[in-house]
Design a protein around this motif. Sequence first.
Motif, PDB file in Angstrom:
ATOM      1  N   LEU A 184       0.822  -1.212   0.000  1.00 26.71           N
ATOM      2  CA  LEU A 184       0.000   0.000   0.000  1.00 26.71           C
ATOM      3  C   LEU A 184       0.855   1.260   0.000  1.00 26.71           C
ATOM      4  O   LEU A 184       0.536   2.237  -0.681  1.00 26.71           O
ATOM      5  N   LEU A 185       1.948   1.251   0.757  1.00 29.85           N
ATOM      6  CA  LEU A 185       2.831   2.413   0.787  1.00 29.85           C
ATOM      7  C   LEU A 185       3.465   2.651  -0.574  1.00 29.85           C
ATOM      8  O   LEU A 185       3.579   3.791  -1.035  1.00 29.85           O
ATOM      9  N   PHE A 186       3.871   1.562  -1.246  1.00 27.52           N
ATOM     10  CA  PHE A 186       4.501   1.719  -2.560  1.00 27.52           C
ATOM     11  C   PHE A 186       3.497   2.242  -3.579  1.00 27.52           C
ATOM     12  O   PHE A 186       3.787   3.191  -4.323  1.00 27.52           O
ATOM     13  N   THR A 187       2.303   1.618  -3.628  1.00 28.64           N
ATOM     14  CA  THR A 187       1.327   2.032  -4.628  1.00 28.64           C
ATOM     15  C   THR A 187       0.795   3.434  -4.364  1.00 28.64           C
ATOM     16  O   THR A 187       0.492   4.177  -5.299  1.00 28.64           O
ATOM     17  N   SER A 188       0.692   3.823  -3.097  1.00 30.56           N
ATOM     18  CA  SER A 188       0.137   5.143  -2.790  1.00 30.56           C
ATOM     19  C   SER A 188       1.174   6.252  -2.920  1.00 30.56           C
ATOM     20  O   SER A 188       0.869   7.325  -3.464  1.00 30.56           O
ATOM     21  N   SER A 193       1.114   8.918  -5.988  1.00 31.33           N
ATOM     22  CA  SER A 193       1.374  10.318  -5.639  1.00 31.33           C
ATOM     23  C   SER A 193       2.574  10.882  -6.388  1.00 31.33           C
ATOM     24  O   SER A 193       2.497  11.959  -6.998  1.00 31.33           O
ATOM     25  N   LEU A 194       3.706  10.168  -6.336  1.00 29.43           N
ATOM     26  CA  LEU A 194       4.918  10.676  -6.984  1.00 29.43           C
ATOM     27  C   LEU A 194       4.739  10.781  -8.497  1.00 29.43           C
ATOM     28  O   LEU A 194       5.114  11.792  -9.108  1.00 29.43           O
ATOM     29  N   TRP A 197       2.468  13.711  -9.483  1.00 27.93           N
ATOM     30  CA  TRP A 197       3.176  14.987  -9.342  1.00 27.93           C
ATOM     31  C   TRP A 197       4.184  15.183 -10.467  1.00 27.93           C
ATOM     32  O   TRP A 197       4.268  16.269 -11.056  1.00 27.93           O
ATOM     33  N   LEU A 198       4.945  14.132 -10.786  1.00 31.18           N
ATOM     34  CA  LEU A 198       5.910  14.227 -11.885  1.00 31.18           C
ATOM     35  C   LEU A 198       5.208  14.453 -13.217  1.00 31.18           C
ATOM     36  O   LEU A 198       5.702  15.196 -14.082  1.00 31.18           O
ATOM     37  N   THR A 199       4.060  13.815 -13.412  1.00 35.15           N
ATOM     38  CA  THR A 199       3.306  14.017 -14.644  1.00 35.15           C
ATOM     39  C   THR A 199       2.883  15.473 -14.794  1.00 35.15           C
ATOM     40  O   THR A 199       2.971  16.062 -15.881  1.00 35.15           O
ATOM     41  N   ALA A 200       2.430  16.070 -13.688  1.00 39.65           N
ATOM     42  CA  ALA A 200       2.032  17.476 -13.739  1.00 39.65           C
ATOM     43  C   ALA A 200       3.215  18.365 -14.097  1.00 39.65           C
ATOM     44  O   ALA A 200       3.080  19.314 -14.879  1.00 39.65           O
TER      45      ALA A 200
END
Length: 275
Positions: A184-188, A193-194, A197-200
């Motif tokens: 869950l930590l990896f997927t979230s 999230s990462l 943000w990088l896509t934006a």
Amino acid sequence: GSSGSSGSKDTSATHLSRASSAASRTCPLPSPSSNSISGTAAFICSLQSVVVALIASRTAGVAPRTWLAIACSVAGVGCLEVLPGVLSGGGAEGLSAPLFHLGDLVAFGQPLGFGLSYVVLEEAMTNHPNDELPLAALQCAVIGAAAVAATSVGAHQLPWELPWELMLPGGAPAGPAWGVPAALLFTSLISTSLTIWLTAKVFKRVPSTDASIILASEPLWATGFAVLLLGQSVGGADAVGGALILTALACNQGLCDPLLPAGMRGEAGGSASTD
């Protein structure tokens, strides 16, 4: 009594796990009950570059070489995802299965949704170039709310009635104690999230048509990691598909211009519609 409660808990945990995986922004392949072939659905999910180009062609226009790059990328994904099953015959079930399934129709939501989001995100970053973090946070909030809502509907439970304790260390009935929390930590944090943000940030500098072609190389990366980490072999269809995707990237960047007719050269978006 207790066995029924345990069964309901396990079912809720399954729905919770599936929703958490869906929140990682990967292609949501239809369920087996929809009878969709996974390779076909994955191919359909990769068509976001076509959607973006069709939208762009109605405004700024799309250069001929960009259409050629899109065609190469779609053909490459087809070789990676669909052609191996065709060459192998797909088994007895594959030969008798219908060409189109309900799951394939559901899969079309992926390119439509992602393609439209690329165009909207590009416009948002053009108008608000310094707001990539708030935009990413808003997208993550919507994804989280949608995942919880889908889980509640699938489990027939209200959100606060879901077995959230199964997401804690040691809460899962089987597997490593930190298996579920780590996933869950990896997927979230990483794959959701990462990457959002990088896509934006990328869409401040890269047009949506170019970005969609780059993102179409995802199956190529998946094949490469499958070879490195899982020891899978590369077949002829994989090699042809990878070559077509690399050709698409090179063509869109103008590296293939010397090989193209003069009418197919030029920057992406440079050949606006004349009507």
